[in-house]
Design an enzyme around this catalytic site. Structure first.
Site, short mmCIF file in Angstrom:
data_model
loop_
_atom_site.label_atom_id
_atom_site.label_comp_id
_atom_site.label_asym_id
_atom_site.label_seq_id
_atom_site.Cartn_x
_atom_site.Cartn_y
_atom_site.Cartn_z
N ASP A 1 -39.69 -23.03 73.63
CA ASP A 1 -38.48 -23.68 73.15
C ASP A 1 -37.83 -22.78 72.11
OD1 ASP A 1 -36.53 -25.63 73.15
OD2 ASP A 1 -37.55 -26.93 71.73
N GLY A 2 -36.53 -22.93 71.98
CA GLY A 2 -35.76 -22.19 70.99
C GLY A 2 -34.88 -23.16 70.23
N GLU B 1 -34.11 -19.43 73.09
CA GLU B 1 -34.73 -19.95 74.32
C GLU B 1 -35.23 -18.79 75.18
OE1 GLU B 1 -35.39 -23.04 75.11
OE2 GLU B 1 -33.93 -24.33 74.13
N HIS C 1 -36.82 -33.05 74.10
CA HIS C 1 -36.83 -34.21 73.21
C HIS C 1 -37.10 -35.50 73.98
CE1 HIS C 1 -35.30 -31.39 70.28
NE2 HIS C 1 -34.35 -31.07 71.13
N ASP D 1 -37.09 -26.17 78.49
CA ASP D 1 -36.00 -27.14 78.59
C ASP D 1 -34.65 -26.44 78.66
OD1 ASP D 1 -35.56 -26.29 75.97
OD2 ASP D 1 -36.06 -28.21 75.05
#
Length: 154
Positions: A7-8, A45, A118, A68
């Site tokens: 994730d970023g 990301e 999330h 994501d």
């Protein structure tokens, strides 16, 4: 089989940001993160995926990357990045990172899995925490030199 979760995050986009990575293979588990003083969400990301792949010491692994980021996954799965490469990344952002990605991408057999961000996915939530924390660590923020060279420090 190696799993990489990524994730970023960026506050302000551009702004301070970071990435978080989890590497998992059997009993092996490792977390990686790093923060930058000025960057973008898409850069973080993509950098998360790169750092995860670069952490693999030998080529030829079967790797599943969970992200994501539609930006990263679609660019690879829909083969956009290869068209961008042929056109010299004309009009495209993050050429430096995409070129770095392509160097490690070709070393492994990689499958991407999109996960909704999330949404309670445990590893994605942990990577998000790592990325956000890294971007807030003001004393240890690195300089994303290519981004700042192209966009200025402030």
């Amino acid at each position: 089989m190696i799993e990489i979760f990524t994730d970023g995050a960026s506050s302000g986009n551009p702004g301070p940001g970071g990435y978080g990575v989890i590497l998992r293979a059997g009993q092996y588990y490792k977390e990686l993160s790093e923060g930058f003083r000025k960057t973008t969400n898409n850069r973080m990301e993509l950098l998360a995926v790169i750092v995860g792949l670069e952490a693999l010491k030998k080529p030829g692994h079967h790797v599943t990357i969970y992200s994501d980021s539609k930006y990263v996954i679609d660019a690879v799965e829909k083969k956009w990045v290869f068209g961008w490469l042929k056109k010299g990344f004309a009009g495209k952002k993050n050429m430096d990172l995409w070129l770095r990605f392509l160097q490690v991408y070709k070393l492994h057999q990689i499958k991407f899995v999109w996960v909704k961000g999330h949404a309670g996915h445990p590893e994605n939530e942990r990577c998000d925490q790592l990325a956000v924390q890294a971007g807030k660590d003001k004393q240890n923020l690195k300089i994303d030199r290519v981004f700042e060279m192209e966009n200025g420090p402030d």
